[in-house]
Design an enzyme around this catalytic site. Structure first.
Site, PDB file in Angstrom:
ATOM      1  N   ASP A   1     -68.794  61.335 106.000  1.00  0.00           N
ATOM      2  CA  ASP A   1     -68.955  61.158 104.542  1.00  0.00           C
ATOM      3  C   ASP A   1     -70.369  60.666 104.272  1.00  0.00           C
ATOM      4  O   ASP A   1     -71.134  60.386 105.207  1.00  0.00           O
ATOM      5  CB  ASP A   1     -67.908  60.170 103.986  1.00  0.00           C
ATOM      6  CG  ASP A   1     -67.514  60.489 102.539  1.00  0.00           C
ATOM      7  OD1 ASP A   1     -68.404  60.496 101.670  1.00  0.00           O
ATOM      8  OD2 ASP A   1     -66.327  60.738 102.282  1.00  0.00           O
TER       9      ASP A   1
ATOM     10  N   GLY B   1     -73.482  61.376 106.747  1.00  0.00           N
ATOM     11  CA  GLY B   1     -74.282  62.587 106.538  1.00  0.00           C
ATOM     12  C   GLY B   1     -73.990  63.204 105.190  1.00  0.00           C
ATOM     13  O   GLY B   1     -73.070  62.782 104.483  1.00  0.00           O
ATOM     14  N   ASP B   2     -74.825  64.179 104.856  1.00  0.00           N
ATOM     15  CA  ASP B   2     -74.659  64.914 103.603  1.00  0.00           C
ATOM     16  C   ASP B   2     -74.338  66.348 103.984  1.00  0.00           C
ATOM     17  O   ASP B   2     -75.186  67.052 104.549  1.00  0.00           O
ATOM     18  CB  ASP B   2     -75.980  64.831 102.815  1.00  0.00           C
ATOM     19  CG  ASP B   2     -75.928  65.608 101.506  1.00  0.00           C
ATOM     20  OD1 ASP B   2     -75.027  66.461 101.348  1.00  0.00           O
ATOM     21  OD2 ASP B   2     -76.787  65.353 100.648  1.00  0.00           O
ATOM     22  N   PHE B   3     -73.104  66.782 103.702  1.00  0.00           N
ATOM     23  CA  PHE B   3     -72.711  68.109 104.190  1.00  0.00           C
ATOM     24  C   PHE B   3     -73.448  69.253 103.496  1.00  0.00           C
ATOM     25  O   PHE B   3     -73.382  70.383 103.938  1.00  0.00           O
ATOM     26  CB  PHE B   3     -71.193  68.295 104.212  1.00  0.00           C
ATOM     27  CG  PHE B   3     -70.434  68.045 102.931  1.00  0.00           C
ATOM     28  CD1 PHE B   3     -70.816  68.582 101.712  1.00  0.00           C
ATOM     29  CD2 PHE B   3     -69.245  67.306 102.986  1.00  0.00           C
ATOM     30  CE1 PHE B   3     -70.076  68.365 100.558  1.00  0.00           C
ATOM     31  CE2 PHE B   3     -68.495  67.079 101.821  1.00  0.00           C
ATOM     32  CZ  PHE B   3     -68.922  67.608 100.603  1.00  0.00           C
TER      33      PHE B   3
ATOM     34  N   HIS C   1     -62.996  72.085  96.368  1.00  0.00           N
ATOM     35  CA  HIS C   1     -62.850  72.371  94.929  1.00  0.00           C
ATOM     36  C   HIS C   1     -63.968  71.765  94.071  1.00  0.00           C
ATOM     37  O   HIS C   1     -64.147  72.147  92.932  1.00  0.00           O
ATOM     38  CB  HIS C   1     -61.450  71.972  94.413  1.00  0.00           C
ATOM     39  CG  HIS C   1     -61.222  70.506  94.222  1.00  0.00           C
ATOM     40  ND1 HIS C   1     -60.282  70.030  93.336  1.00  0.00           N
ATOM     41  CD2 HIS C   1     -61.757  69.423  94.808  1.00  0.00           C
ATOM     42  CE1 HIS C   1     -60.284  68.709  93.380  1.00  0.00           C
ATOM     43  NE2 HIS C   1     -61.152  68.317  94.259  1.00  0.00           N
TER      44      HIS C   1
HETATM   45  C1  LIG Z   1     -62.398  64.171  96.333  1.00  0.00           C
HETATM   46  S1  LIG Z   1     -62.897  63.200  97.671  1.00  0.00           S
HETATM   47  C2  LIG Z   1     -61.678  63.634  98.884  1.00  0.00           C
HETATM   48  C3  LIG Z   1     -61.372  62.512  99.826  1.00  0.00           C
HETATM   49  C4  LIG Z   1     -60.273  62.786 100.832  1.00  0.00           C
HETATM   50  N1  LIG Z   1     -60.596  63.887 101.696  1.00  0.00           N
HETATM   51  C5  LIG Z   1     -58.941  62.976 100.127  1.00  0.00           C
HETATM   52  O1  LIG Z   1     -58.331  64.037 100.207  1.00  0.00           O
HETATM   53  O2  LIG Z   1     -58.479  62.025  99.514  1.00  0.00           O
HETATM   54  C6  LIG Z   1     -64.345  63.993  98.247  1.00  0.00           C
HETATM   55  C7  LIG Z   1     -65.062  63.213  99.339  1.00  0.00           C
HETATM   56  O3  LIG Z   1     -66.210  63.987  99.718  1.00  0.00           O
HETATM   57  C8  LIG Z   1     -67.317  63.112  99.884  1.00  0.00           C
HETATM   58  N2  LIG Z   1     -68.574  63.845  99.635  1.00  0.00           N
HETATM   59  C9  LIG Z   1     -69.016  64.316  98.445  1.00  0.00           C
HETATM   60  N3  LIG Z   1     -70.207  64.910  98.589  1.00  0.00           N
HETATM   61  C10 LIG Z   1     -70.525  64.811  99.902  1.00  0.00           C
HETATM   62  C11 LIG Z   1     -71.643  65.233 100.668  1.00  0.00           C
HETATM   63  N4  LIG Z   1     -72.645  65.877 100.093  1.00  0.00           N
HETATM   64  N5  LIG Z   1     -71.645  64.981 102.000  1.00  0.00           N
HETATM   65  C12 LIG Z   1     -70.606  64.307 102.573  1.00  0.00           C
HETATM   66  N6  LIG Z   1     -69.511  63.882 101.901  1.00  0.00           N
HETATM   67  C13 LIG Z   1     -69.478  64.122 100.577  1.00  0.00           C
HETATM   68  C14 LIG Z   1     -67.082  62.031  98.849  1.00  0.00           C
HETATM   69  O4  LIG Z   1     -67.810  60.847  99.144  1.00  0.00           O
HETATM   70  C15 LIG Z   1     -65.561  61.862  98.891  1.00  0.00           C
HETATM   71  O5  LIG Z   1     -65.196  60.878  99.840  1.00  0.00           O
END
Ligand SMILES: C[S@@+](CC[C@H](N)C(=O)[O-])C[C@H]1O[C@@H](n2cnc3c(N)ncnc32)[C@H](O)[C@@H]1O
Length: 349
Positions: A212, A238-240, A258
């Site tokens: 995350d 990291g930043d995906f 989504h």
């Molecule tokens: C809607 S949440 C889903 C969390 C979990 N997987 C769930 O089902 O409850 C989306 C997650 O993606 C992470 N996220 C958003 N952008 C991201 C990025 N660019 N790189 C890594 N993680 C990211 C957010 O911090 C968040 O924890």
């Protein structure tokens, strides 16, 4: 006077119409019931009642509300079947509320409702504007609601707890995945890591962790430590959108895709494919829309939530995801229902 040749007009005059307006009116004011529940969670009604039954005055003072609305508020919650009231007027939690809305229980899902209350409800009043403009209406400065929310390097507790509550809902079903065939797991967009924690708790041979954005690290590490799993689960920052993904036998993307437009969705699926070893598996779970786009109101409304909250995000059908995953190289795709709203699609590399 109604024409006899027009049966609908005649029905209306005679008041014998086979249809009523009830469903429409109830749908139109469903926000009242919804907000009563969200405020009850915010005020801690169910957690207060977990300590035992309370009469009107005790409950009112426990949660700190004024006299005027208290009785109607608690009785509304009784009518909504969240609370029960006994013959001497004491309130207690109903079965579901006692199980899921007592903050002290590991089954608590109020964090997800807090998220709806604080980060969803206020923005839904701008749905019409979002539809007219096609632009997000959540006031995010960067267009990325996550980066925007974490920009002060801290992540609101309500947000992480909300994600944890959401992950807990799917965890029992995902724990039934054939984990005995695999050794490692990485949950992409893991938030506090609730899902890998639940998997590792049930399957003692599993190690891995979650990926995350960096500000999520302290939340993940303290949550995993509290569960006694720091030795088996670690955080990957990291930043995906820009970084490669860490590798594991099984990768999970839950309620992640989504948030993004189709180009980013497919880019993330390609990254997952590249990170997996041969025969590794990808699990994607989401509020999937039915392929005919006719009956999955939760998935379709979630997609409207993405319209309000993100630059290009949208929810999708299993058929859409199947095409994207096959295009990335996955085969042997199968779909499984996790809860009444959420399903997962599993693909093999
Ligand atoms: C809607 S949440 C889903 C969390 C979990 N997987 C769930 O089902 O409850 C989306 C997650 O993606 C992470 N996220 C958003 N952008 C991201 C990025 N660019 N790189 C890594 N993680 C990211 C957010 O911090 C968040 O924890």
């Amino acid at each position: 006077m109604a024409s006899l040749r027009n049966p609908i007009a005649l029905d209306a005059v005679m008041n014998i119409s086979p249809v009523t307006s009830d469903r429409i009116v109830n749908l139109g004011k469903a926000f009242r019931a919804s907000k009563a529940l969200l405020s009850a969670v915010e005020l801690g009604v169910f957690t207060a009642l977990a300590h035992g039954p309370r009469d009107l005055e005790m409950l009112r003072t426990d949660i700190g509300i004024a006299e005027r609305g208290a009785r109607d508020f608690f009785d509304s919650l009784v009518a909504l079947k969240l609370l029960e009231r006994d013959e001497v007027g004491r309130y207690r939690n109903g079965l579901e509320a006692g199980h899921y809305l007592d903050r002290a229980k590991p089954t608590y899902i109020g964090g997800e409702l807090d998220n709806f209350n604080k980060h969803g409800y206020p923005h839904w009043q701008f749905l019409t504007q979002a539809l007219k403009t096609g632009k997000p209406q959540n006031g995010a400065a960067t267009g990325n609601r996550f980066l925007d929310r974490y920009s002060d390097q801290s992540v609101p507790e309500t947000f992480t707890e909300g994600m944890t509550a959401g992950a807990r809902l799917v965890a029992p079903a995902i724990a039934k995945f054939p984990w005995d065939r695999y050794r490692t797991v990485i949950d992409i967009g893991t938030a506090q890591g609730a899902l890998p924690v639940e998997i590792a708790r049930v399957h003692e041979h599993i190690t891995g962790g979650g990926f995350d954005l960096a500000p999520m690290r302290p939340h993940f590490e303290s949550y995993v430590k509290k569960q006694g799993l720091s030795g088996r689960l670690r955080f990957h920052a990291g930043d995906f959108l820009h970084d490669p993904l860490p590798s594991a036998d099984v990768m999970i993307m839950g309620r992640v895709l989504h948030n993004w437009d189709v180009i980013t969705k497919t880019m993330l699926l390609n990254k997952a494919y590249n990170a997996l070893p041969p025969a590794g598996a990808l699990i994607v779970y989401e509020r999937m829309i039915d392929d005919a786009r006719q009956v999955s109101a939760p998935g379709l409304l979630s997609s409207l939530n993405m319209l309000i909250m993100t630059e290009g995000g949208f929810d999708y059908t299993v058929a859409d995801l199947t095409v994207w995953m096959q295009h990335a190289g996955f085969y042997d795709l199968r779909v499984e229902r996790l809860t009444s709203e959420l399903s997962m699609v599993v693909g093999t590399k």
